[in-house]
Design a protein around this motif. Structure first.
Motif, short mmCIF file in Angstrom:
data_model
loop_
_atom_site.label_atom_id
_atom_site.label_comp_id
_atom_site.label_asym_id
_atom_site.label_seq_id
_atom_site.Cartn_x
_atom_site.Cartn_y
_atom_site.Cartn_z
N THR A 141 36.19 38.76 36.95
CA THR A 141 35.36 38.36 38.16
C THR A 141 35.49 36.71 37.98
O THR A 141 35.04 36.14 37.03
CB THR A 141 34.18 38.82 38.19
N GLY A 160 37.60 41.50 40.93
CA GLY A 160 38.91 41.86 40.50
C GLY A 160 38.76 43.20 40.39
O GLY A 160 39.58 44.27 40.13
N ALA A 205 41.12 42.09 46.60
CA ALA A 205 41.61 42.96 45.66
C ALA A 205 41.68 44.48 46.07
O ALA A 205 42.84 45.02 45.70
CB ALA A 205 41.09 42.94 44.50
#
Length: 469
Positions: A141, A160, A205
């Motif tokens: 992150t 992420g 993401a």
């Protein structure tokens, strides 16, 4: 419609493993239970040779088989069929038992007929993410800042896909032990002495809907379900101690960030990383192996869906519910050689429309156990160690504590699964002859859940205590 309290055993029973499982202190992530109301359990897990006394004081269910003798399928069937015929399991019972060493199917009942797996589907997610990302992979992150241009002063939280990033500070316990801390990002940013005018959360993401269209309307928000976003804290909770999770956990995480930098009233929006943004700090999750164990121990749907998307990333599939399910199926078939059909629609088993076979579930367990026992450094070991232990840990900690299932305490390691009308159990046992067996039992037309679970526990115990050589 009632939803699961915990949506929806053994490899070598090494004391070190069991102590480690207990020491991890996994947090109950679905429904709080009062310790005072929990039934008593053995102070230590019992072994495979423990006396199989039921509540009426009956004699041991079977005598040990001579070491090395093969299981006679007919003998196993005589022990198992009466347990599977329990009224609480209803008419839709599928079951399979496999010898892990030889791959021989020792018992089959509707093995290839698809049924609702509930949370036993998480076994496939666990196997696929371990096979692709590997047990040591950590999810990153990032915190980025825009110092110039029209977006000047924008602080961006870039996800992420780590579901365990925690907003806990000081002595506050995170929802997941070992989680990366938002406070670490904040400390690094404060050292830059930059002014912040707004906060953006970047979910790029992940793609597609944040709530599966196959889920029930009551599933999000709930104690067991949240919106699946690439940015979140504490498993989708708005705060570390919250019981009900958030429908918009990304915005909740942004609000936590604003509060931590001392500006709780800053606007928080979703958006892409602006041009000119520079990373000022990053943190990494606990290893995937830890996330797998946390997912399996407490049947955490949010961790499961986020890990499923990691598989989609590696496989270059759309990072959505359906893309992740497709990627998992492909990896399980290609890497483990297990055909699981096309019935999965999510990575957690929360969708009532998910369909798997007991042959597929038992096959994944057999492949994982066989790979882990081969001494080749298989990445699938975390799946084995993550399985709850009967009467000891996770979603099995308060089961196998009385009656005719008690002989399975400490012996059965298995993943549970529960939806309305669905109760499933899939795991591993050493039988009394020392053979490692993989089993899966799926009942998707059950009555009351407690009675169905008790019947499944009796059936698994019958497998474990079988001297069927």
């Amino acid at each position: 419609m009632t939803r699961p309290l915990r949506t929806a055993g053994g490899v070598l029973l090494i004391v070190v493993l069991l102590c480690a499982a207990a020491a991890l202190g996994y947090v109950e992530t679905h429904a709080a239970r009062s310790p005072a109301s929990a039934p008593a359990r053995p102070s230590t897990p019992t072994g495979a040779g423990a006396s199989a006394l039921d509540s009426a004081g009956a004699a041991p269910a079977s005598t040990p088989a001579p070491p090395g003798t093969a299981v006679r399928p007919s003998a196993l069937a005589r022990r198992l069929r009466p347990a599977l015929a329990a009224g609480a399991l209803g008419p839709g019972v599928h079951a399979e038992v496999i010898d892990v060493l030889t791959g021989r199917v020792l018992f089959g009942n509707g093995s290839d007929a698809p049924g609702a797996p509930a949370s036993t589907a998480k076994l496939l997610t666990a196997a696929a993410v371990l096979a692709t990302r590997g047990p040591q992979y950590r999810i990153t992150t990032r915190l980025a800042y825009v110092a110039s241009g029209t977006a000047r002063g924008t602080l961006v939280l870039v996800g992420g896909g780590d579901p365990t990033l925690t907003a806990a500070t000081g002595s506050t316990h995170p929802a997941y032990p070992g989680a990366a801390r938002l406070a670490s990002l904040v400390r690094a940013f404060r050292a830059t002495h930059r002014h912040v005018s707004r906060i953006v959360v970047d979910d790029a993401a992940f793609a597609g809907p944040t709530v599966s269209p196959a889920w029930d309307a009551d599933d999000v928000p709930s104690s067991y379900g949240a919106g699946i976003t690439a940015v979140m804290t504490d498993g989708g909770r708005a705060s570390p101690g919250a019981v009900v999770r958030s429908a918009a956990p990304d915005l909740a995480a942004g609000a936590e960030l604003a509060a931590r930098i001392g500006s709780p009233h800053l606007p928080v929006t979703r958006g892409a990383l602006p041009s000119g943004a520079r990373t000022v700090a990053s943190v990494r999750s606990a290893p995937v192996s830890t996330l797998i164990e946390q997912m399996l121990q407490e049947s955490d749907n949010v961790i499961a869906e986020c890990l499923a998307r990691q598989v989609a990333m590696v496989e270059h599939d759309p990072v959505t519910f359906t893309g992740a399910a497709r990627a998992i199926r492909a990896v399980v078939q290609r890497r483990l050689g297990v055909r699981v059909g096309a019935g999965m629609v999510d990575g957690s088993g929360l969708a009532a429309s998910d369909r798997l076979t007991v042959a597929g579930l038992a096959g994944v367990l057999r492949a994982a156990a066989g790979a882990s026992d081969s001494g080749s450094g298989s990445p699938l070991g975390a799946l084995m160690s993550g399985l709850p232990v009967a009467a000891w840990s996770g979603t099995l900690d308060d089961r196998y504590v009385s009656g005719s299932a008690r002989a399975g305490a400490g012996v059965v390691r298995a993943k549970t699964g529960t939806l309305t009308g669905v109760s499933t159990l899939a795991g591993l046992v050493h039988d009394r002859g020392g053979r490692l067996l993989a089993f899966a039992i799926l009942a998707d037309r059950t009555g009351a859940t407690p009675q169905a679970e008790a019947a499944l526990d009796v059936a698994a115990t019958r497998i474990a205590t079988c001297g069927c050589g």
